[in-house]
Write a protein that holds these residues in place. Structure first.
Motif, PDB file in Angstrom:
ATOM      1  N   ARG A  68      -3.424 -40.017 -57.001  1.00 31.49           N
ATOM      2  CA  ARG A  68      -2.947 -40.709 -55.812  1.00 31.49           C
ATOM      3  C   ARG A  68      -3.542 -40.061 -54.558  1.00 31.49           C
ATOM      4  NH1 ARG A  68      -1.667 -43.450 -59.395  1.00 31.49           N
ATOM      5  NH2 ARG A  68       0.339 -44.460 -59.850  1.00 31.49           N
ATOM      6  N   GLN A  69      -3.576 -40.812 -53.480  1.00 33.21           N
ATOM      7  CA  GLN A  69      -4.019 -40.248 -52.216  1.00 33.21           C
ATOM      8  C   GLN A  69      -3.040 -39.150 -51.800  1.00 33.21           C
ATOM      9  OE1 GLN A  69      -4.665 -43.298 -49.289  1.00 33.21           O
ATOM     10  NE2 GLN A  69      -6.309 -44.256 -50.442  1.00 33.21           N
ATOM     11  N   PRO A  70      -3.540 -38.004 -51.360  1.00 35.08           N
ATOM     12  CA  PRO A  70      -2.674 -36.852 -51.093  1.00 35.08           C
ATOM     13  C   PRO A  70      -1.921 -36.902 -49.774  1.00 35.08           C
ATOM     14  CG  PRO A  70      -4.931 -36.295 -50.602  1.00 35.08           C
ATOM     15  CD  PRO A  70      -4.965 -37.676 -51.199  1.00 35.08           C
ATOM     16  N   GLY A  71      -2.291 -37.823 -48.882  1.00 39.26           N
ATOM     17  CA  GLY A  71      -1.626 -37.857 -47.584  1.00 39.26           C
ATOM     18  C   GLY A  71      -1.822 -36.555 -46.818  1.00 39.26           C
ATOM     19  N   SER A  72      -0.804 -36.154 -46.092  1.00 33.35           N
ATOM     20  CA  SER A  72      -0.910 -34.966 -45.244  1.00 33.35           C
ATOM     21  C   SER A  72      -1.005 -33.661 -46.017  1.00 33.35           C
ATOM     22  CB  SER A  72       0.284 -34.893 -44.284  1.00 33.35           C
ATOM     23  OG  SER A  72       0.191 -35.915 -43.313  1.00 33.35           O
ATOM     24  N   ALA A  73      -0.739 -33.697 -47.320  1.00 35.22           N
ATOM     25  CA  ALA A  73      -0.838 -32.477 -48.123  1.00 35.22           C
ATOM     26  C   ALA A  73      -2.263 -31.946 -48.179  1.00 35.22           C
ATOM     27  CB  ALA A  73      -0.329 -32.742 -49.543  1.00 35.22           C
ATOM     28  N   ILE A  74      -3.240 -32.779 -47.825  1.00 39.52           N
ATOM     29  CA  ILE A  74      -4.632 -32.332 -47.865  1.00 39.52           C
ATOM     30  C   ILE A  74      -5.034 -31.592 -46.588  1.00 39.52           C
ATOM     31  CG2 ILE A  74      -5.816 -34.314 -46.794  1.00 39.52           C
ATOM     32  CD1 ILE A  74      -6.826 -32.440 -50.039  1.00 39.52           C
ATOM     33  N   LYS A 212       5.799 -17.360 -38.403  1.00 43.84           N
ATOM     34  CA  LYS A 212       7.097 -17.704 -37.840  1.00 43.84           C
ATOM     35  C   LYS A 212       7.385 -19.194 -37.923  1.00 43.84           C
ATOM     36  CE  LYS A 212       7.035 -13.827 -34.571  1.00 43.84           C
ATOM     37  NZ  LYS A 212       7.077 -13.445 -33.154  1.00 43.84           N
ATOM     38  N   THR A 213       6.329 -20.007 -37.901  1.00 45.26           N
ATOM     39  CA  THR A 213       6.513 -21.455 -37.957  1.00 45.26           C
ATOM     40  C   THR A 213       6.092 -21.969 -39.315  1.00 45.26           C
ATOM     41  OG1 THR A 213       6.058 -21.670 -35.598  1.00 45.26           O
ATOM     42  CG2 THR A 213       5.898 -23.670 -36.918  1.00 45.26           C
ATOM     43  N   ALA A 214       7.044 -22.423 -40.100  1.00 41.24           N
ATOM     44  CA  ALA A 214       6.742 -22.915 -41.440  1.00 41.24           C
ATOM     45  C   ALA A 214       6.359 -24.382 -41.391  1.00 41.24           C
ATOM     46  CB  ALA A 214       7.969 -22.736 -42.355  1.00 41.24           C
ATOM     47  N   PRO A 215       5.399 -24.793 -42.191  1.00 43.26           N
ATOM     48  CA  PRO A 215       4.998 -26.197 -42.200  1.00 43.26           C
ATOM     49  C   PRO A 215       6.036 -27.064 -42.890  1.00 43.26           C
ATOM     50  CG  PRO A 215       3.849 -25.029 -43.913  1.00 43.26           C
ATOM     51  CD  PRO A 215       4.615 -23.992 -43.130  1.00 43.26           C
ATOM     52  N   ARG A 216       5.972 -28.347 -42.622  1.00 42.50           N
ATOM     53  CA  ARG A 216       6.838 -29.280 -43.319  1.00 42.50           C
ATOM     54  C   ARG A 216       6.345 -29.421 -44.760  1.00 42.50           C
ATOM     55  NH1 ARG A 216       5.873 -34.260 -39.650  1.00 42.50           N
ATOM     56  NH2 ARG A 216       7.136 -35.340 -41.185  1.00 42.50           N
ATOM     57  N   ARG A 217       7.200 -29.875 -45.637  1.00 42.50           N
ATOM     58  CA  ARG A 217       6.821 -30.102 -47.028  1.00 42.50           C
ATOM     59  C   ARG A 217       6.468 -31.571 -47.181  1.00 42.50           C
ATOM     60  NH1 ARG A 217      10.915 -26.410 -50.697  1.00 42.50           N
ATOM     61  NH2 ARG A 217      10.516 -24.459 -49.616  1.00 42.50           N
ATOM     62  N   TYR A 218       5.429 -31.821 -47.924  1.00 44.59           N
ATOM     63  CA  TYR A 218       4.917 -33.166 -48.016  1.00 44.59           C
ATOM     64  C   TYR A 218       4.898 -33.701 -49.435  1.00 44.59           C
ATOM     65  CZ  TYR A 218       3.118 -31.869 -43.456  1.00 44.59           C
ATOM     66  OH  TYR A 218       3.012 -31.428 -42.168  1.00 44.59           O
ATOM     67  N   GLY A 219       5.099 -35.005 -49.547  1.00 39.32           N
ATOM     68  CA  GLY A 219       4.857 -35.742 -50.780  1.00 39.32           C
ATOM     69  C   GLY A 219       3.658 -36.640 -50.521  1.00 39.32           C
ATOM     70  N   THR A 220       3.224 -37.359 -51.517  1.00 35.34           N
ATOM     71  CA  THR A 220       2.035 -38.180 -51.340  1.00 35.34           C
ATOM     72  C   THR A 220       2.263 -39.351 -50.407  1.00 35.34           C
ATOM     73  OG1 THR A 220       2.632 -39.441 -53.313  1.00 35.34           O
ATOM     74  CG2 THR A 220       1.096 -37.607 -53.605  1.00 35.34           C
ATOM     75  N   ASN A 221       3.524 -39.708 -50.148  1.00 37.26           N
ATOM     76  CA  ASN A 221       3.804 -40.801 -49.237  1.00 37.26           C
ATOM     77  C   ASN A 221       4.268 -40.322 -47.875  1.00 37.26           C
ATOM     78  OD1 ASN A 221       3.227 -42.815 -51.137  1.00 37.26           O
ATOM     79  ND2 ASN A 221       5.232 -42.581 -52.076  1.00 37.26           N
ATOM     80  N   ALA A 222       4.247 -39.000 -47.667  1.00 37.74           N
ATOM     81  CA  ALA A 222       4.705 -38.455 -46.396  1.00 37.74           C
ATOM     82  C   ALA A 222       3.638 -38.641 -45.342  1.00 37.74           C
ATOM     83  CB  ALA A 222       5.036 -36.973 -46.554  1.00 37.74           C
ATOM     84  N   PRO A 223       4.013 -38.521 -44.042  1.00 37.22           N
ATOM     85  CA  PRO A 223       3.036 -38.697 -42.968  1.00 37.22           C
ATOM     86  C   PRO A 223       1.968 -37.634 -42.978  1.00 37.22           C
ATOM     87  CG  PRO A 223       5.125 -37.834 -42.146  1.00 37.22           C
ATOM     88  CD  PRO A 223       5.359 -38.213 -43.565  1.00 37.22           C
TER      89      PRO A 223
END
Length: 223
Positions: A68-74, A212-223
């Motif tokens: 699947r397309q990885p979305g923002s995880a890439i 100090k700033t943690a990234p958001r967690r992403y799924g393949t459909n996340a922004p």
């Protein structure tokens, strides 16, 4: 005399049960499917893998056979890591989060808003699409993909060498197992000697992940 094959596995049966329960409870009884992969970072061992809600009914394992397309995880792998490595930029360096348009390609930020100049830290944490694309363009398409090549994504090809890949627009994409494995090198702090260490172009992204700033967690459909 005992003969046969001895199979050694790192599977955590308790975690496997928890993973299966989590997938089934989160997805429910509708037709939506999902997969789950857990890799132990400090040993690089695969400890849990769920290929679907009820894998017994279907031999298709979505954890490693579904692409699947990885979305923002890439973004950390294809945009931020190459940019940080090539420029030695500070995480407080500014990048534009404003609207972006090149020819007929005009992607938006997930919120639909246009932002001004923001730090790399903020752009990363908030997953601004337009900022990621600008970093991708500054480093250069071919340079970015040379870094991505280190992860040996099976279905990434020359056809993916374009701007929209910066925010996850691949032709086929990656499997959950591939993407999880790609993040493992950047997260590990210690490696057992018997575990092969693959090249990791994401070492500087740890400034974001462990900072100090943690990234958001992403799924393949996340922004």
């Amino acid at each position: 005399m005992i003969s046969g094959v001895t199979i050694h596995t790192a599977l955590d049966t308790k975690l496997q049960t928890q993973s299966k329960t989590a997938v089934q409870s989160k997805i429910g009884v509708n037709d939506i499917e999902g997969a789950l992969v857990v890799i132990q970072h400090h040993t690089h061992e695969l400890v849990s893998l769920i290929g679907g809600k009820d894998y017994k009914k279907n031999s298709f394992n979505r954890a490693y056979q579904s692409y699947r397309q990885p979305g923002s995880a890439i973004k950390p792998l294809l945009d931020y890591a190459p940019y940080l490595e090539e420029t030695d930029a500070d995480i407080n360096q500014l990048v534009s989060g404003a609207s972006y348009c090149s020819n007929s390609y005009c992607p938006k930020n997930y919120s639909g808003d246009s932002y001004g100049m923001v730090t790399l830290r903020t752009a990363f944490a908030q997953s601004y699409n337009t900022s990621a694309i600008r970093l991708f363009e500054k480093t250069g398409v071919e340079t970015n993909f040379k870094y991505l090549d280190a992860f040996d994504f099976k279905k990434v090809s020359k056809k993916d060498h374009h701007t929209s890949s910066a925010i996850g627009g691949f032709e086929y994409g990656m499997s959950p197992l591939e993407l999880t494995n790609a993040y493992t090198p950047s997260m590990r702090k210690t490696i057992n000697q018997h575990v092969p260490l693959q090249k990791s172009p994401t070492k500087k992204v740890k400034s974001f992940i462990n900072g100090k700033t943690a990234p958001r967690r992403y799924g393949t459909n996340a922004p």
